[in-house]
Design a protein around this motif. Structure first.
Motif, PDB file in Angstrom:
ATOM      1  N   LYS A 134       0.829  -1.204   0.000  1.00 42.23           N
ATOM      2  CA  LYS A 134       0.000   0.000   0.000  1.00 42.23           C
ATOM      3  C   LYS A 134       0.869   1.261   0.000  1.00 42.23           C
ATOM      4  O   LYS A 134       0.597   2.212  -0.728  1.00 42.23           O
ATOM      5  CB  LYS A 134      -0.924  -0.006   1.221  1.00 42.23           C
ATOM      6  CG  LYS A 134      -1.909   1.154   1.253  1.00 42.23           C
ATOM      7  CD  LYS A 134      -2.881   1.023   2.417  1.00 42.23           C
ATOM      8  CE  LYS A 134      -3.883   2.168   2.434  1.00 42.23           C
ATOM      9  NZ  LYS A 134      -4.843   2.043   3.561  1.00 42.23           N
ATOM     10  N   GLY A 135       1.922   1.247   0.825  1.00 45.69           N
ATOM     11  CA  GLY A 135       2.827   2.396   0.876  1.00 45.69           C
ATOM     12  C   GLY A 135       3.518   2.635  -0.454  1.00 45.69           C
ATOM     13  O   GLY A 135       3.645   3.781  -0.912  1.00 45.69           O
ATOM     14  N   LEU A 136       3.946   1.572  -1.093  1.00 44.88           N
ATOM     15  CA  LEU A 136       4.613   1.692  -2.400  1.00 44.88           C
ATOM     16  C   LEU A 136       3.659   2.223  -3.460  1.00 44.88           C
ATOM     17  O   LEU A 136       4.016   3.091  -4.269  1.00 44.88           O
ATOM     18  CB  LEU A 136       5.177   0.332  -2.824  1.00 44.88           C
ATOM     19  CG  LEU A 136       6.369  -0.198  -2.033  1.00 44.88           C
ATOM     20  CD1 LEU A 136       6.579  -1.677  -2.318  1.00 44.88           C
ATOM     21  CD2 LEU A 136       7.628   0.595  -2.364  1.00 44.88           C
ATOM     22  N   GLU A 137       2.440   1.700  -3.467  1.00 42.63           N
ATOM     23  CA  GLU A 137       1.464   2.123  -4.460  1.00 42.63           C
ATOM     24  C   GLU A 137       1.034   3.569  -4.242  1.00 42.63           C
ATOM     25  O   GLU A 137       0.868   4.345  -5.195  1.00 42.63           O
ATOM     26  CB  GLU A 137       0.243   1.203  -4.409  1.00 42.63           C
ATOM     27  CG  GLU A 137      -0.815   1.529  -5.447  1.00 42.63           C
ATOM     28  CD  GLU A 137      -1.999   0.579  -5.395  1.00 42.63           C
ATOM     29  OE1 GLU A 137      -2.987   0.844  -6.115  1.00 42.63           O
ATOM     30  OE2 GLU A 137      -1.949  -0.414  -4.645  1.00 42.63           O
ATOM     31  N   LEU A 138       0.878   3.961  -2.974  1.00 44.30           N
ATOM     32  CA  LEU A 138       0.415   5.307  -2.646  1.00 44.30           C
ATOM     33  C   LEU A 138       1.448   6.370  -3.000  1.00 44.30           C
ATOM     34  O   LEU A 138       1.113   7.422  -3.570  1.00 44.30           O
ATOM     35  CB  LEU A 138       0.073   5.380  -1.157  1.00 44.30           C
ATOM     36  CG  LEU A 138      -0.371   6.742  -0.606  1.00 44.30           C
ATOM     37  CD1 LEU A 138      -1.685   7.183  -1.269  1.00 44.30           C
ATOM     38  CD2 LEU A 138      -0.539   6.674   0.915  1.00 44.30           C
ATOM     39  N   HIS A 139       2.717   6.097  -2.678  1.00 46.83           N
ATOM     40  CA  HIS A 139       3.741   7.144  -2.775  1.00 46.83           C
ATOM     41  C   HIS A 139       4.636   7.034  -4.013  1.00 46.83           C
ATOM     42  O   HIS A 139       5.272   8.020  -4.391  1.00 46.83           O
ATOM     43  CB  HIS A 139       4.619   7.128  -1.518  1.00 46.83           C
ATOM     44  CG  HIS A 139       3.845   7.302  -0.254  1.00 46.83           C
ATOM     45  ND1 HIS A 139       3.079   8.412  -0.001  1.00 46.83           N
ATOM     46  CD2 HIS A 139       3.699   6.491   0.837  1.00 46.83           C
ATOM     47  CE1 HIS A 139       2.504   8.293   1.200  1.00 46.83           C
ATOM     48  NE2 HIS A 139       2.863   7.140   1.715  1.00 46.83           N
ATOM     49  N   ARG A 140       4.735   5.850  -4.593  1.00 39.78           N
ATOM     50  CA  ARG A 140       5.564   5.635  -5.782  1.00 39.78           C
ATOM     51  C   ARG A 140       6.941   6.307  -5.646  1.00 39.78           C
ATOM     52  O   ARG A 140       7.288   7.212  -6.427  1.00 39.78           O
ATOM     53  CB  ARG A 140       4.845   6.126  -7.031  1.00 39.78           C
ATOM     54  CG  ARG A 140       3.520   5.411  -7.279  1.00 39.78           C
ATOM     55  CD  ARG A 140       2.950   5.682  -8.636  1.00 39.78           C
ATOM     56  NE  ARG A 140       1.694   4.950  -8.832  1.00 39.78           N
ATOM     57  CZ  ARG A 140       1.581   3.664  -9.163  1.00 39.78           C
ATOM     58  NH1 ARG A 140       2.681   2.949  -9.342  1.00 39.78           N
ATOM     59  NH2 ARG A 140       0.400   3.103  -9.308  1.00 39.78           N
ATOM     60  N   PRO A 141       7.712   5.880  -4.668  1.00 40.26           N
ATOM     61  CA  PRO A 141       9.028   6.499  -4.463  1.00 40.26           C
ATOM     62  C   PRO A 141       9.935   6.305  -5.671  1.00 40.26           C
ATOM     63  O   PRO A 141       9.876   5.271  -6.342  1.00 40.26           O
ATOM     64  CB  PRO A 141       9.573   5.769  -3.239  1.00 40.26           C
ATOM     65  CG  PRO A 141       8.828   4.470  -3.203  1.00 40.26           C
ATOM     66  CD  PRO A 141       7.464   4.771  -3.738  1.00 40.26           C
ATOM     67  N   ASP A 142      10.761   7.292  -5.927  1.00 43.12           N
ATOM     68  CA  ASP A 142      11.665   7.277  -7.080  1.00 43.12           C
ATOM     69  C   ASP A 142      12.922   6.485  -6.704  1.00 43.12           C
ATOM     70  O   ASP A 142      13.705   6.932  -5.873  1.00 43.12           O
ATOM     71  CB  ASP A 142      12.036   8.710  -7.449  1.00 43.12           C
ATOM     72  CG  ASP A 142      12.969   8.791  -8.649  1.00 43.12           C
ATOM     73  OD1 ASP A 142      13.383   7.738  -9.165  1.00 43.12           O
ATOM     74  OD2 ASP A 142      13.298   9.925  -9.058  1.00 43.12           O
ATOM     75  N   PRO A 143      13.164   5.328  -7.326  1.00 47.37           N
ATOM     76  CA  PRO A 143      14.338   4.517  -6.972  1.00 47.37           C
ATOM     77  C   PRO A 143      15.656   5.190  -7.323  1.00 47.37           C
ATOM     78  O   PRO A 143      16.712   4.757  -6.863  1.00 47.37           O
ATOM     79  CB  PRO A 143      14.145   3.226  -7.767  1.00 47.37           C
ATOM     80  CG  PRO A 143      13.247   3.597  -8.904  1.00 47.37           C
ATOM     81  CD  PRO A 143      12.348   4.671  -8.378  1.00 47.37           C
ATOM     82  N   ASN A 144      15.604   6.229  -8.112  1.00 43.98           N
ATOM     83  CA  ASN A 144      16.816   6.975  -8.458  1.00 43.98           C
ATOM     84  C   ASN A 144      17.067   8.157  -7.526  1.00 43.98           C
ATOM     85  O   ASN A 144      17.994   8.932  -7.756  1.00 43.98           O
ATOM     86  CB  ASN A 144      16.724   7.465  -9.908  1.00 43.98           C
ATOM     87  CG  ASN A 144      16.655   6.324 -10.898  1.00 43.98           C
ATOM     88  OD1 ASN A 144      17.477   5.411 -10.857  1.00 43.98           O
ATOM     89  ND2 ASN A 144      15.656   6.355 -11.773  1.00 43.98           N
ATOM     90  N   ASP A 145      16.248   8.284  -6.502  1.00 47.33           N
ATOM     91  CA  ASP A 145      16.349   9.382  -5.541  1.00 47.33           C
ATOM     92  C   ASP A 145      16.257   8.799  -4.136  1.00 47.33           C
ATOM     93  O   ASP A 145      15.163   8.582  -3.611  1.00 47.33           O
ATOM     94  CB  ASP A 145      15.235  10.402  -5.795  1.00 47.33           C
ATOM     95  CG  ASP A 145      15.312  11.620  -4.897  1.00 47.33           C
ATOM     96  OD1 ASP A 145      16.096  11.609  -3.926  1.00 47.33           O
ATOM     97  OD2 ASP A 145      14.572  12.594  -5.148  1.00 47.33           O
ATOM     98  N   ALA A 146      17.402   8.544  -3.524  1.00 47.02           N
ATOM     99  CA  ALA A 146      17.431   7.867  -2.223  1.00 47.02           C
ATOM    100  C   ALA A 146      16.732   8.671  -1.138  1.00 47.02           C
ATOM    101  O   ALA A 146      16.108   8.102  -0.238  1.00 47.02           O
ATOM    102  CB  ALA A 146      18.880   7.587  -1.822  1.00 47.02           C
ATOM    103  N   VAL A 147      16.829   9.989  -1.203  1.00 47.45           N
ATOM    104  CA  VAL A 147      16.159  10.820  -0.195  1.00 47.45           C
ATOM    105  C   VAL A 147      14.645  10.713  -0.348  1.00 47.45           C
ATOM    106  O   VAL A 147      13.899  10.696   0.641  1.00 47.45           O
ATOM    107  CB  VAL A 147      16.633  12.286  -0.289  1.00 47.45           C
ATOM    108  CG1 VAL A 147      15.849  13.171   0.684  1.00 47.45           C
ATOM    109  CG2 VAL A 147      18.127  12.391   0.003  1.00 47.45           C
ATOM    110  N   ASP A 148      14.172  10.595  -1.566  1.00 45.19           N
ATOM    111  CA  ASP A 148      12.741  10.401  -1.808  1.00 45.19           C
ATOM    112  C   ASP A 148      12.268   9.080  -1.212  1.00 45.19           C
ATOM    113  O   ASP A 148      11.216   9.024  -0.553  1.00 45.19           O
ATOM    114  CB  ASP A 148      12.461  10.438  -3.312  1.00 45.19           C
ATOM    115  CG  ASP A 148      10.967  10.433  -3.633  1.00 45.19           C
ATOM    116  OD1 ASP A 148      10.279  11.387  -3.224  1.00 45.19           O
ATOM    117  OD2 ASP A 148      10.498   9.475  -4.278  1.00 45.19           O
TER     118      ASP A 148
END
Length: 353
Positions: A221-235
């Motif tokens: 759910k967290g991954l789907e909701l926020h879609r973090p950018d794997p190329n941006d570690a701070v994100d």
């Protein structure tokens, strides 16, 4: 970002000429080539970091970073968050597992409060680096803001800076304390790797099948909701992580910038190391994997950073326990390089011809 960027800029390659010299000495020693396994490249790596063939890891310290997690409200852990501050006090009083194992390795333990949901006395002998009293529930909102993520990383960097300023530090071990923190750690490696949470997520403190299934759903759910950018570690850190995980990343970055070897412990410490690695791949030259825990995601973290764990003891505790035990192997590695005689030194002629 200024402190973080300047720290990354300071990370240099270790002394590769010294590493070559160490590898040659290992090859020349009076024993079969390669017969001491992974202790050999480890000893050469330490020689490169320290710039000498005779490395002494006298001043050892384990830094246990603590923080609470809003995602615990989703029922992902067996233990309530009130345990986190109780364990911090146990660490300070010397009665926890990490204290016992660190004493056996000749290491001291210090605790850093990055985000515990508790007001510790200012006089408590810990690193007071609280960003906020616990992260937000990442099934609802990002775990933290981007500024808070950077602040947590900078806190870890500052801890290393303070240690170096106040005295000699030969090696650092990273540890963690935070109820529910295997959930954000598993989410972090899922975000970077794209591997399904069902393949990465373990049982943490020993949850049953129903809680495990819920934990996987929470991460999805967290991954789907926020879609973090794997190329941006701070994100990735800001959307899914923990304040102590950011602090652990900072410890690794700070150690590398000061040319100090650092040993990461279990899945949470390694999640912090992974954040550091994604920000600055050069930290890999200073990083050692203390052990491989039973947490499924730990292996994927090691593989992503090309790390070979020193031990596999079926640990699943955290705190820095695996790092503390691994210190003894690193001590042994320094001695095999410095003290085992070469064929020439013992006057054995044409031994390997």
């Amino acid at each position: 970002m200024e402190q973080l960027e300047k720290t990354i800029e300071r990370i240099e390659k270790p002394d590769m000429a010294m590493k070559k010299k160490a590898m040659q000495r290992l090859a020349d020693q009076a024993r079969p080539a390669g017969s001491l396994g992974i202790l050999e490249p480890i000893s050469a790596q330490l020689a490169a970091i320290k710039g000498t063939l005779d490395v002494h890891l006298t001043e050892k310290i384990v830094i246990t970073c603590a923080g609470d997690h809003g995602v615990v409200k989703e029922g992902v852990s067996l233990f309530p968050p009130e345990v986190t501050p109780q364990m911090v006090e146990n660490f300070v009083n010397g009665g926890a597992s990490i204290n016992v194992l660190a004493r056996q390795s000749g290491a001291r333990v210090m605790v850093a409060d990055l985000g515990v949901n508790f007001d510790f006395s200012p006089e408590m002998p810990i690193f007071h680096k609280k960003v906020r009293k616990g992260t937000s529930n990442f099934t609802k909102t990002p775990a933290m803001t981007r500024d808070e993520a950077v602040k947590s990383i900078n806190a870890g960097i500052s801890i290393v800076d303070e240690l170096v300023k106040n005295g000699n530090v030969d090696i650092i071990g990273t540890g963690d304390m935070g109820i529910g923190n295997t959930t954000p750690s598993s989410a972090i490696i899922a975000a970077f790797s794209g591997i399904s949470p069902s393949e990465l997520t373990g049982r943490g403190t020993g949850i049953n099948d129903a809680i495990l299934a819920n934990k996987i759903r929470v991460i999805e759910k967290g991954l789907e909701l926020h879609r973090p950018d794997p190329n941006d570690a701070v994100d990735v850190l800001s959307k899914l992580g923990g304040f102590e995980i950011g602090g652990l990343a900072g410890l690794v970055l700070g150690a590398a910038a000061h040319k100090i070897p650092v040993v990461c412990d279990g899945i949470i410490s390694t999640a912090g190391a992974l954040i550091a690695f994604e920000l600055a791949p050069g930290i890999r030259d200073y990083l050692f994997a203390g052990h491989r825990s039973v947490e499924k995601g730990h292996r994927f973290m090691h593989e992503r950073m090309d790390l070979v764990p020193l031990l596999d003891l079926q640990f699943r505790l955290g705190e820095g326990t695996g790092a503390a035990v691994a210190f003894q192997l690193l001590d042994a590695a320094t001695r095999i390089l410095a003290e085992i005689k070469t064929f020439e030194e013992v006057a054995i002629i044409n031994a390997q011809k």
